[in-house]
Scaffold this motif. Structure first.
Motif, PDB file in Angstrom:
ATOM      1  N   LEU A 183       6.461  -6.893  11.674  1.00  0.00           N
ATOM      2  CA  LEU A 183       5.942  -5.537  11.851  1.00  0.00           C
ATOM      3  C   LEU A 183       5.188  -5.087  10.597  1.00  0.00           C
ATOM      4  O   LEU A 183       4.086  -4.538  10.682  1.00  0.00           O
ATOM      5  N   ALA A 184       5.780  -5.360   9.430  1.00  0.00           N
ATOM      6  CA  ALA A 184       5.134  -4.975   8.165  1.00  0.00           C
ATOM      7  C   ALA A 184       3.765  -5.645   8.024  1.00  0.00           C
ATOM      8  O   ALA A 184       2.782  -5.010   7.630  1.00  0.00           O
ATOM      9  N   GLU A 185       3.693  -6.928   8.399  1.00  0.00           N
ATOM     10  CA  GLU A 185       2.415  -7.665   8.319  1.00  0.00           C
ATOM     11  C   GLU A 185       1.372  -7.044   9.250  1.00  0.00           C
ATOM     12  O   GLU A 185       0.195  -6.920   8.905  1.00  0.00           O
ATOM     13  N   GLN A 186       1.827  -6.638  10.449  1.00  0.00           N
ATOM     14  CA  GLN A 186       0.910  -6.028  11.417  1.00  0.00           C
ATOM     15  C   GLN A 186       0.387  -4.683  10.899  1.00  0.00           C
ATOM     16  O   GLN A 186      -0.795  -4.365  11.037  1.00  0.00           O
ATOM     17  N   LEU A 187       1.265  -3.896  10.275  1.00  0.00           N
ATOM     18  CA  LEU A 187       0.864  -2.585   9.740  1.00  0.00           C
ATOM     19  C   LEU A 187      -0.208  -2.746   8.660  1.00  0.00           C
ATOM     20  O   LEU A 187      -1.200  -2.012   8.633  1.00  0.00           O
ATOM     21  N   ILE A 188      -0.019  -3.737   7.782  1.00  0.00           N
ATOM     22  CA  ILE A 188      -0.989  -3.986   6.709  1.00  0.00           C
ATOM     23  C   ILE A 188      -2.326  -4.433   7.300  1.00  0.00           C
ATOM     24  O   ILE A 188      -3.396  -3.968   6.894  1.00  0.00           O
ATOM     25  N   ALA A 189      -2.257  -5.338   8.307  1.00  0.00           N
ATOM     26  CA  ALA A 189      -3.489  -5.852   8.943  1.00  0.00           C
ATOM     27  C   ALA A 189      -4.273  -4.716   9.606  1.00  0.00           C
ATOM     28  O   ALA A 189      -5.507  -4.667   9.534  1.00  0.00           O
ATOM     29  N   ILE A 190      -3.554  -3.775  10.228  1.00  0.00           N
ATOM     30  CA  ILE A 190      -4.217  -2.654  10.914  1.00  0.00           C
ATOM     31  C   ILE A 190      -4.866  -1.710   9.896  1.00  0.00           C
ATOM     32  O   ILE A 190      -5.984  -1.242  10.094  1.00  0.00           O
ATOM     33  N   ASP A 191      -4.153  -1.459   8.799  1.00  0.00           N
ATOM     34  CA  ASP A 191      -4.719  -0.618   7.735  1.00  0.00           C
ATOM     35  C   ASP A 191      -6.012  -1.253   7.199  1.00  0.00           C
ATOM     36  O   ASP A 191      -7.027  -0.574   7.020  1.00  0.00           O
ATOM     37  N   GLN A 192      -5.966  -2.562   6.972  1.00  0.00           N
ATOM     38  CA  GLN A 192      -7.143  -3.271   6.435  1.00  0.00           C
ATOM     39  C   GLN A 192      -8.300  -3.254   7.425  1.00  0.00           C
ATOM     40  O   GLN A 192      -9.466  -3.144   7.032  1.00  0.00           O
ATOM     41  N   LEU A 193      -7.982  -3.344   8.722  1.00  0.00           N
ATOM     42  CA  LEU A 193      -9.028  -3.326   9.756  1.00  0.00           C
ATOM     43  C   LEU A 193      -9.837  -2.025   9.664  1.00  0.00           C
ATOM     44  O   LEU A 193     -11.070  -2.041   9.725  1.00  0.00           O
ATOM     45  N   GLY A 194      -9.145  -0.896   9.500  1.00  0.00           N
ATOM     46  CA  GLY A 194      -9.841   0.386   9.356  1.00  0.00           C
ATOM     47  C   GLY A 194     -10.740   0.392   8.125  1.00  0.00           C
ATOM     48  O   GLY A 194     -11.901   0.816   8.184  1.00  0.00           O
ATOM     49  N   ARG A 195     -10.209  -0.088   7.002  1.00  0.00           N
ATOM     50  CA  ARG A 195     -10.984  -0.108   5.754  1.00  0.00           C
ATOM     51  C   ARG A 195     -12.239  -0.960   5.893  1.00  0.00           C
ATOM     52  O   ARG A 195     -13.317  -0.582   5.433  1.00  0.00           O
ATOM     53  N   GLU A 196     -12.068  -2.151   6.516  1.00  0.00           N
ATOM     54  CA  GLU A 196     -13.215  -3.057   6.712  1.00  0.00           C
ATOM     55  C   GLU A 196     -14.344  -2.363   7.476  1.00  0.00           C
ATOM     56  O   GLU A 196     -15.521  -2.604   7.233  1.00  0.00           O
ATOM     57  N   LEU A 197     -13.963  -1.500   8.422  1.00  0.00           N
ATOM     58  CA  LEU A 197     -14.963  -0.848   9.273  1.00  0.00           C
ATOM     59  C   LEU A 197     -15.369   0.524   8.736  1.00  0.00           C
ATOM     60  O   LEU A 197     -16.103   1.262   9.386  1.00  0.00           O
ATOM     61  N   GLY A 198     -14.849   0.871   7.567  1.00  0.00           N
ATOM     62  CA  GLY A 198     -15.322   2.076   6.893  1.00  0.00           C
ATOM     63  C   GLY A 198     -14.695   3.379   7.345  1.00  0.00           C
ATOM     64  O   GLY A 198     -15.292   4.443   7.217  1.00  0.00           O
ATOM     65  N   PHE A 199     -13.475   3.338   7.908  1.00  0.00           N
ATOM     66  CA  PHE A 199     -12.798   4.599   8.231  1.00  0.00           C
ATOM     67  C   PHE A 199     -11.317   4.485   7.905  1.00  0.00           C
ATOM     68  O   PHE A 199     -10.791   3.390   7.714  1.00  0.00           O
ATOM     69  N   GLU A 200     -10.649   5.637   7.818  1.00  0.00           N
ATOM     70  CA  GLU A 200      -9.222   5.643   7.521  1.00  0.00           C
ATOM     71  C   GLU A 200      -8.459   6.211   8.703  1.00  0.00           C
ATOM     72  O   GLU A 200      -8.874   7.209   9.294  1.00  0.00           O
ATOM     73  N   TRP A 201      -7.352   5.562   9.066  1.00  0.00           N
ATOM     74  CA  TRP A 201      -6.504   6.079  10.145  1.00  0.00           C
ATOM     75  C   TRP A 201      -5.874   7.391   9.702  1.00  0.00           C
ATOM     76  O   TRP A 201      -5.416   7.507   8.562  1.00  0.00           O
ATOM     77  N   ALA A 202      -5.822   8.386  10.584  1.00  0.00           N
ATOM     78  CA  ALA A 202      -5.116   9.640  10.280  1.00  0.00           C
ATOM     79  C   ALA A 202      -3.632   9.346  10.082  1.00  0.00           C
ATOM     80  O   ALA A 202      -2.971   9.941   9.231  1.00  0.00           O
TER      81      ALA A 202
END
Length: 327
Positions: free
Chosen positions: A155-174
C-alpha cells in the motif's frame, strides 16, 4: 517539492476537516469517481450512500448509465456521479461511454480518481491521469481502493507511485486517501475530505432521495447484473436490458399489491441465447429470482417479473439500436 498529503488510518486527524458548524455553511455539490474499468467506483458509491444504487460486478465495464448517489449529512449534501470506466474504445458504444465520462468531468466540483491498491499503475491509469491533468480548475483526490487486499508495504509503495504520477504530469492531488469499501475502512473519512471541496449552498435534492435515476433504469441494471453473473467470460459486454412496462396488477386488494414488470434481455447473436436461457430455461429462471428479490427490496413492494430474451444483432455497433436501448 511539497509534502505528500496522504490520509492513512494512523495519520487520520481526530477532527476531520469539515466546514465548521459555527459558520453555518451548508455545502452541496457534485463529486465524480473516475478510473479504469473495475477500479471499485460503483462499490464505493454504494458504500458512501449506504444502499445499492450502482451496479457492481467483478468484470469491467458494467456501469453504462451515470448513476447519482446522494449522501445526506447535517453539514452537506454530496451528490456522487458514477461514470463508466474510461477505456480505449473498440465500438461506437465505447466511444459514447468515453464522451459521457469527459462531459461529466467538466461539470463536477471535485473528481475522485480510483486506483486499486492491488494492481500496479498501468497504461490505463496514466491515460486517465493525463486527461485529468488537462482539467486545471477542478480539485482532484486520489482514492486508493481495495486496500483490504494488500499488505501495508504494498500500500505504501502504491501511495508513493500515485503521488509521483501527479508530479510527473504537473499537478498535485488535493488528497490521497486509501479506502476499502468492502471492509468499510476510511469511507466516512473520504466523505469528510470531499465535503470541504464543494461550494456553499442549500441541499439540491429532497432529504431521503438516494439517487435521481428513474426506477426503470435501476431495475434494468439490477436485471443486467444478475444476467451477467456466471457468463462474464462468454458475454461480458453483449447484454442490454430494457424494462418495457411496469404496471400495478389490477383487482388486487390495497394491502396486497403486486407490480407486473415486463423486461427484455437483449443479446447480439442467436448463439448467445442458449447461454442466457440455460438448459431447460434454468439460467434465466435464476436471473429472474435473483433480480426480483433486489427489485422488491428497491421498490418495497411484491413484484411479478416477466423476462424475455431477444437478439439485437451487433447492437453495440449500430447507432439506431444503441438509441433504442437507451445509449
Amino acid at each position: 517539492m511539497g509534502a505528500m498529503s496522504v490520509r492513512t488510518p494512523s495519520s487520520e486527524p481526530s477532527e476531520p476537516s469539515v466546514p465548521s458548524k459555527a459558520s453555518g455553511a451548508h455545502r452541496a455539490g457534485f463529486a465524480c469517481f473516475v478510473g479504469r474499468p473495475n477500479a471499485g467506483k460503483s462499490t464505493l458509491t454504494n458504500a458512501l450512500v449506504g444502499q445499492k444504487v450502482a451496479i457492481t460486478a467483478d468484470q469491467p465495464q458494467t456501469t453504462r448509465h451515470t448513476v447519482r448517489g446522494i449522501v445526506h449529512r447535517p453539514d452537506a449534501q454530496l451528490i456522487l456521479v458514477d461514470t463508466p470506466g474510461l477505456h480505449k474504445p473498440r465500438t461506437l458504444l465505447g466511444e459514447r461511454l468515453n464522451d459521457v465520462v469527459r462531459t461529466t468531468w467538466a461539470e463536477v466540483d471535485v473528481i475522485g480518481f480510483c486506483l486499486p491498491a492491488n494492481e500496479k499503475l498501468g497504461p490505463g491509469d496514466r491515460f486517465i491521469a493525463k486527461e485529468l491533468a488537462a482539467i486545471k480548475k477542478t480539485p482532484k483526490i486520489a482514492i486508493v481502493t481495495k486496500t483490504d487486499l494488500v499488505e501495508s508495504k504494498a500500500l505504501a509503495e502504491q501511495l508513493i507511485a500515485i503521488d509521483q504520477l501527479g508530479r510527473e504530469l504537473g499537478f498535485e492531488w488535493a488528497e490521497i486517501v486509501p479506502v476499502s469499501a468492502v471492509a468499510d475502512q476510511q469511507v466516512d473519512l473520504l466523505a469528510d475530505l470531499l465535503v470541504p471541496l464543494l461550494p456553499e449552498g442549500p441541499a439540491l435534492y429532497p432529504e431521503g432521495d438516494l439517487t435521481d435515476e428513474p426506477e426503470q433504469v435501476m431495475i434494468a441494471e439490477l436485471i443486467r447484473e444478475a444476467a451477467l453473473e456466471g457468463v462474464r467470460d462468454e458475454l461480458p459486454h453483449s447484454i442490454a436490458v430494457v424494462v418495457e412496462e411496469m404496471l400495478p396488477r389490477e383487482d388486487r386488494p390495497a394491502d396486497k399489491p403486486l407490480l407486473d414488470i415486463h423486461a427484455f434481455v437483449y443479446i447480439e447473436r442467436p448463439s448467445q441465447k442458449g447461454i442466457i436461457i440455460g438448459p431447460k430455461g434454468q439460467r434465466l429462471k435464476q436471473v429472474g429470482i435473483k433480480s426480483r428479490k433486489q427489485i422488491e427490496a428497491l421498490l418495497g413492494t411484491p413484484v411479478f417479473l416477466d423476462l424475455h430474451v431477444k437478439v439485437a444483432k451487433d447492437w453495440q455497433r449500430d447507432p439506431r439500436q444503441l438509441r433504442n436501448l437507451g445509449f
